[in-house]
Design a protein around this motif. Structure first.
Motif, PDB file in Angstrom:
ATOM      1  N   LYS A 145     -22.749  13.987  11.335  1.00 18.69           N
ATOM      2  CA  LYS A 145     -23.739  13.633  10.338  1.00 18.69           C
ATOM      3  C   LYS A 145     -23.803  14.484   9.037  1.00 18.69           C
ATOM      4  N   GLY A 146     -24.478  14.020   7.983  1.00 24.47           N
ATOM      5  CA  GLY A 146     -24.523  14.707   6.768  1.00 24.47           C
ATOM      6  C   GLY A 146     -23.573  15.224   6.070  1.00 24.47           C
ATOM      7  N   GLU A 147     -23.477  16.629   5.705  1.00 25.58           N
ATOM      8  CA  GLU A 147     -22.567  17.344   5.083  1.00 25.58           C
ATOM      9  C   GLU A 147     -21.104  17.411   5.992  1.00 25.58           C
ATOM     10  N   SER A 148     -21.405  17.569   7.188  1.00 26.34           N
ATOM     11  CA  SER A 148     -20.230  17.579   8.143  1.00 26.34           C
ATOM     12  C   SER A 148     -19.562  16.363   7.992  1.00 26.34           C
ATOM     13  N   LEU A 149     -20.256  15.289   8.215  1.00 22.98           N
ATOM     14  CA  LEU A 149     -19.543  14.016   7.994  1.00 22.98           C
ATOM     15  C   LEU A 149     -18.746  13.713   6.852  1.00 22.98           C
ATOM     16  N   GLN A 150     -19.460  14.348   5.773  1.00 20.70           N
ATOM     17  CA  GLN A 150     -18.808  14.027   4.486  1.00 20.70           C
ATOM     18  C   GLN A 150     -17.515  14.768   4.300  1.00 20.70           C
ATOM     19  N   ARG A 151     -17.736  16.073   4.566  1.00 23.36           N
ATOM     20  CA  ARG A 151     -16.373  17.034   4.541  1.00 23.36           C
ATOM     21  C   ARG A 151     -15.325  16.295   5.643  1.00 23.36           C
ATOM     22  N   PHE A 152     -15.584  15.745   6.830  1.00 25.06           N
ATOM     23  CA  PHE A 152     -14.553  15.339   7.678  1.00 25.06           C
ATOM     24  C   PHE A 152     -13.955  13.840   6.869  1.00 25.06           C
ATOM     25  N   ILE A 153     -14.624  13.143   6.443  1.00 26.09           N
ATOM     26  CA  ILE A 153     -13.995  12.132   5.752  1.00 26.09           C
ATOM     27  C   ILE A 153     -13.033  12.358   4.815  1.00 26.09           C
ATOM     28  N   ILE A 154     -13.648  13.261   3.901  1.00 24.78           N
ATOM     29  CA  ILE A 154     -12.592  13.767   2.757  1.00 24.78           C
ATOM     30  C   ILE A 154     -11.397  14.493   3.393  1.00 24.78           C
ATOM     31  N   GLU A 155     -11.600  15.297   4.271  1.00 26.40           N
ATOM     32  CA  GLU A 155     -10.457  15.753   5.119  1.00 26.40           C
ATOM     33  C   GLU A 155      -9.414  15.002   5.678  1.00 26.40           C
ATOM     34  N   ASN A 156      -9.760  13.919   5.884  1.00 26.58           N
ATOM     35  CA  ASN A 156      -8.998  12.820   6.899  1.00 26.58           C
ATOM     36  C   ASN A 156      -8.769  11.637   6.030  1.00 26.58           C
ATOM     37  N   LYS A 157      -8.880  11.976   4.540  1.00 25.84           N
ATOM     38  CA  LYS A 157      -9.092  10.608   3.806  1.00 25.84           C
ATOM     39  C   LYS A 157      -7.572   9.754   4.163  1.00 25.84           C
ATOM     40  N   VAL A 158      -6.329  10.666   4.149  1.00 27.51           N
ATOM     41  CA  VAL A 158      -5.160   9.891   4.419  1.00 27.51           C
ATOM     42  C   VAL A 158      -5.119   9.167   5.703  1.00 27.51           C
ATOM     43  N   THR A 159      -5.523   9.648   6.827  1.00 28.41           N
ATOM     44  CA  THR A 159      -5.723   9.052   8.096  1.00 28.41           C
ATOM     45  C   THR A 159      -6.619   7.729   7.829  1.00 28.41           C
ATOM     46  N   LEU A 160      -7.743   8.038   7.417  1.00 27.70           N
ATOM     47  CA  LEU A 160      -8.699   6.759   7.239  1.00 27.70           C
ATOM     48  C   LEU A 160      -8.417   5.859   6.040  1.00 27.70           C
ATOM     49  N   ALA A 161      -7.432   6.043   5.264  1.00 30.63           N
ATOM     50  CA  ALA A 161      -7.152   5.318   3.981  1.00 30.63           C
ATOM     51  C   ALA A 161      -7.218   3.705   4.378  1.00 30.63           C
ATOM     52  N   ILE A 212       0.808  -1.086  -0.008  1.00 31.77           N
ATOM     53  CA  ILE A 212      -0.069  -0.014  -0.006  1.00 31.77           C
ATOM     54  C   ILE A 212       0.933   1.370  -0.020  1.00 31.77           C
ATOM     55  N   PRO A 213       0.836   1.913  -1.002  1.00 31.12           N
ATOM     56  CA  PRO A 213       1.647   3.175  -1.219  1.00 31.12           C
ATOM     57  C   PRO A 213       1.267   4.443  -0.527  1.00 31.12           C
ATOM     58  N   PHE A 214       0.773   4.489   0.634  1.00 31.27           N
ATOM     59  CA  PHE A 214       0.414   5.978   1.147  1.00 31.27           C
ATOM     60  C   PHE A 214       0.799   6.009   2.728  1.00 31.27           C
ATOM     61  N   PRO A 215       0.463   6.925   3.382  1.00 30.32           N
ATOM     62  CA  PRO A 215       0.055   8.108   2.826  1.00 30.32           C
ATOM     63  C   PRO A 215       1.272   9.045   2.625  1.00 30.32           C
ATOM     64  N   PHE A 216       1.136   9.968   1.508  1.00 26.93           N
ATOM     65  CA  PHE A 216       2.412  10.936   1.403  1.00 26.93           C
ATOM     66  C   PHE A 216       1.773  12.480   2.059  1.00 26.93           C
ATOM     67  N   PRO A 217       2.957  13.144   2.450  1.00 22.05           N
ATOM     68  CA  PRO A 217       2.389  14.627   3.040  1.00 22.05           C
ATOM     69  C   PRO A 217       1.780  15.261   2.055  1.00 22.05           C
ATOM     70  N   GLU A 218       1.125  16.119   2.204  1.00 19.23           N
ATOM     71  CA  GLU A 218       0.541  17.156   1.223  1.00 19.23           C
ATOM     72  C   GLU A 218       1.602  18.350   1.069  1.00 19.23           C
ATOM     73  N   PRO A 219       1.955  18.473  -0.127  1.00 18.39           N
ATOM     74  CA  PRO A 219       2.860  19.462  -0.596  1.00 18.39           C
ATOM     75  C   PRO A 219       2.400  20.673  -0.615  1.00 18.39           C
ATOM     76  N   ASN A 220       3.562  21.689  -0.603  1.00 13.39           N
ATOM     77  CA  ASN A 220       3.221  23.114  -0.729  1.00 13.39           C
ATOM     78  C   ASN A 220       3.204  23.555  -2.206  1.00 13.39           C
ATOM     79  N   PRO A 221       1.904  23.743  -2.880  1.00 17.22           N
ATOM     80  CA  PRO A 221       1.781  24.307  -4.340  1.00 17.22           C
ATOM     81  C   PRO A 221       2.861  25.211  -4.405  1.00 17.22           C
TER      82      PRO A 221
END
Length: 721
Positions: A245-261, A187-196
């Motif tokens: 719940k709802g949109e807050s739950l959706q946003r939280f999963i996306i924001e923590n996708k690396v941890t939850l991967a 499994i090739p993750f997680p990678f740190p998020e870079p500075n654009p």
């Protein structure tokens, strides 16, 4: 506004662009205005160089105007996915309706919008290789790497709220299990998020807009890509996840996708992920691939997934397509290099020329391995052939050979050019045989040629033998070093060997042995001979002979090196090569003969009575191999509760034939004990199953010869009298 030229009635649309919160001296990205018709065709476009941009309107139909990053550049070439890229870059859309005769069309673009129009690019580089069962690798030198962007949000956005909350509950269940589940391999993750790579922006009054602030908070790239999520961090994620719940739950999963991967990888199958093909990259001759990918907006840091295809004989074959969730490179910043390991046995991997095994300029013939086991692992490989011990010819002194042995070789690439050697032949002689028996199984190798547009691999088979030359039988041709684009290795056990030695001596197809016919076992001498074009034996020069080449074997005194300094232990007076292997093609034996207590044995219905919980329950068994080349395991399972007792070993049990059998004894109280949960104590009795498995340790160089394994099962019911 829309104007008409008095001379030719040409309509013109004038667009004014303002940047209300742009600071003094601040640079904006290259910007362009695009005009599309309702069918998505580009009608006109102009770069933004001054406040007002003029576009021509061919007709009175309605149009769509976009203001966004300049995707055409100086060459003004429109990419095929222009409209999709503008949408991805969050370009500003304005409908144009000429019938309304609008006044000057003004578009204000805030800093939060145009900051997204700085392009963020990453270099994707990596290598593709093929792995064999032994863990050895070969280069995939032709094919295509397909690079995809993984869009997890697309799934979450269309997921009904009850299903989203069910996903939350599944994640919580995984997060709360002690210990946390290990990462799947590979499994090739997680990678740190870079500075654009934003240009420097002078500080302005007040706080930065949210998107820019988000970009600046992204962590800097680190050297290691290994996950470093602590148990405390996971506990915090779990606690926060449980109340959303709802949109807050959706946003939280996306924001923590690396941890939850690693947990999403377990919880979600592939069809939950949306993929967008970004590029198809050809694999180079050394197995590498390289591509620059560019994205929009700080939040658009790519999550990349890879597949590999090969066009073999005109048919495109997907040779690498692992599970998406477990093999996505989250927030990929260009490091580290992507290592793709293909396990598809039909994939085409190049057989690279080995390094020269011996110093100097002498021609060589080099037997290298049996299967994927290097010859250096054979005990007493270079010892006196008149002296042997019980370990002579075994792999590392412990494991016998068995089944069909694939004899691997390498030839000096100049051998056919600078000498008269044209053929080789392998023979074998079991200890006690009067003469050698020639090996005569057909050997076919393939070489690869390539055609382009599209890139296609063509496999060309060449039969090396057996051939008869001037009455000399079972000769095999020394292959040309590089026909076409070189030899390739398609399926290692079947495409690389130069001889197949059926060590059973019964000439049955490999891996489908019939017990009716005898199979041979014992110490075997293998003999390798070289011949010229007329079928005459060509002697080697190892012992000062006149031959044009030398045989090479491992230098057992120096690891990982080889030598042509051999003695009469391996070189015959005729200049042939020989060495010994010990084969054992005997079946193991697995027998479960009875179960008894002090009150007697189980009856034909399987009922076995005991008096007290201290009574011994004894299973009589035989786990044997005639030469002790086995491992074995015995297990007792109770009802629906699983195992309650087990035994095993790596030598025959009982130690030597003939019977009586060995016994595996446990008290009734131990077998009937409380196992926890719903498996409470069964003091008055229970039903049991006994399973015995014996496993042969013999190998063909690729894997254990499981056709010699045996199994036995019995059942009994223990009843208190």
């Amino acid at each position: 506004m829309v104007e008409e030229s008095s001379k030719n009635k040409q309509r013109t649309l004038r667009v004014q662009i303002r940047f209300p919160d742009k600071t003094e001296g601040e640079k904006t990205p290259p910007i362009r205005v695009y005009l599309f018709d309702r069918q998505g065709n580009l009608i006109d476009s102009q770069p933004f160089t001054k406040e007002t941009v003029s576009l021509r309107l061919p007709s009175d139909q309605n149009y769509r105007l976009y203001v966004g990053p300049d995707l055409l550049g100086e060459e003004k070439i429109s990419p095929p996915d222009l409209l999709q890229q503008l949408v991805k870059a969050k370009a500003v859309l304005q409908d144009v309706i000429p019938a309304l005769r609008p006044s000057l069309l003004e578009i204000a673009i805030s800093r939060a919008i145009y900051l997204c129009w700085w392009r963020y690019c990453v270099i994707v580089r990596g290598n593709v290789r093929k792995r064999f069962a032994s863990g050895s690798y070969a280069t995939i030198c032709q094919g295509t790497v397909k690079i995809y962007e993984v869009d997890f949000l697309c799934y979450l956005q269309r997921l009904p709220l009850p299903e989203l909350e069910r996903l939350r509950d599944d994640l919580l269940d995984l997060l709360r299990r002690p210990p946390f589940p290990p990462l799947p391999e590979p499994i090739p993750f997680p990678f740190p998020e870079p500075n654009p790579p934003f240009p420097p922006i002078p500080p302005g009054p007040g706080p930065d807009p949210a998107p820019f602030r988000q970009a600046m908070l992204l962590s800097r790239p680190q050297e290691s890509s290994s996950p470093s999520v602590t148990s405390a961090a996971l506990s915090d994620v779990s606690a926060r996840l449980s109340v959303l719940k709802g949109e807050s739950l959706q946003r939280f999963i996306i924001e923590n996708k690396v941890t939850l991967a690693p947990y999403l990888c377990i919880a979600l199958p592939d069809f939950f992920y949306c993929l967008r093909l970004l590029a198809e990259v050809p694999i180079q001759s050394d197995g590498s691939f390289y591509k620059e990918l560019c994205f929009w907006c700080p939040s658009d840091i790519p999550d990349l997934y890879f597949r590999v295809t090969q066009n073999i004989g005109g048919t495109e074959r997907l040779i690498y397509s692992p599970p998406i969730g477990c093999n996505t490179y989250w927030n990929y910043n260009g490091t580290p290099s992507i290592q793709i390991t293909v396990t598809d046995p039909q994939s085409v991997a190049c057989l690279e020329d080995p390094d020269r095994p011996i110093p100097g300029d002498e021609l060589y013939v080099w037997p290298t391995a049996i299967g994927n086991i290097d010859l250096r692992n054979i005990t007493d490989l270079e010892n006196n052939p008149l002296i042997s011990t019980s370990t002579t010819g075994l792999v590392n002194g412990t494991t016998p050979w068995g089944g069909t042995l694939a004899l691997q070789m390498n030839f000096d690439p100049r051998l056919k050019t600078l000498s008269n050697v044209r053929y080789y032949r392998w023979s074998y002689k079991f200890e006690g045989d009067a003469n050698f028996t020639q090996i005569d199984a057909t050997v076919t190798h393939r070489y690869m040629t390539i055609t382009y547009s599209p890139l296609t691999i063509h496999l060309n088979p060449v039969v090396l033998g057996p051939k008869t030359v001037n009455g000399v039988t079972n000769l095999y041709e020394v292959p040309d070093p590089s026909p076409g684009d070189g030899w390739v290795n398609i399926n290692d056990p079947y495409d690389r060997p130069f001889a197949y030695f059926d060590s059973t001596g019964n000439k049955l197809p490999p891996f489908t042995y019939n017990d009716v016919l005898p199979r041979r076992s014992g110490l075997v001498t293998l003999l390798l001979e070289m011949f010229d074009a007329s079928g005459n034996l060509v002697s080697c020069s190892n012992l000062g002979g006149s031959g044009p080449f030398k045989f090479v074997l491992p230098d057992l005194s120096t690891p990982n090196t080889y030598t042509s300094v051999l003695t009469s232990n391996n070189i015959t007076p005729q200049g042939q090569l020989m060495f010994r292997v010990r084969v054992d093609n005997a079946d193991t034996v697995a027998q479960l003969q009875n179960v008894r207590t002090p009150l007697g044995t189980a009856d034909s219905c399987g009922f076995l009575r005991f008096n007290t919980l201290s009574d011994l329950v004894s299973v009589e068994y035989v786990a044997r191999h005639p030469n002790n080349f086995l491992t074995w395991g015995l297990g007792i399972s109770r009802g629906l509760c699983g195992g309650v007792a087990s035994a095993g070993g790596s030598t025959s049990s009982p130690a030597s034939p003939p019977p009586p059998p060995a016994t595996f004894s446990n008290t009734a109280s131990h077998l009937l004990r409380n196992l926890g949960g719903s498996c409470t104590a069964c003091n008055d009795g229970a039903a049991f199953a006994v399973n015995l498995s014996t496993h042969a340790t013999a190998t063909d160089g690729y894997g254990r010869q499981s056709q010699y394994d045996r199994h036995a099962t019995i059942a009994f019911a223990l009843i208190k009298s």
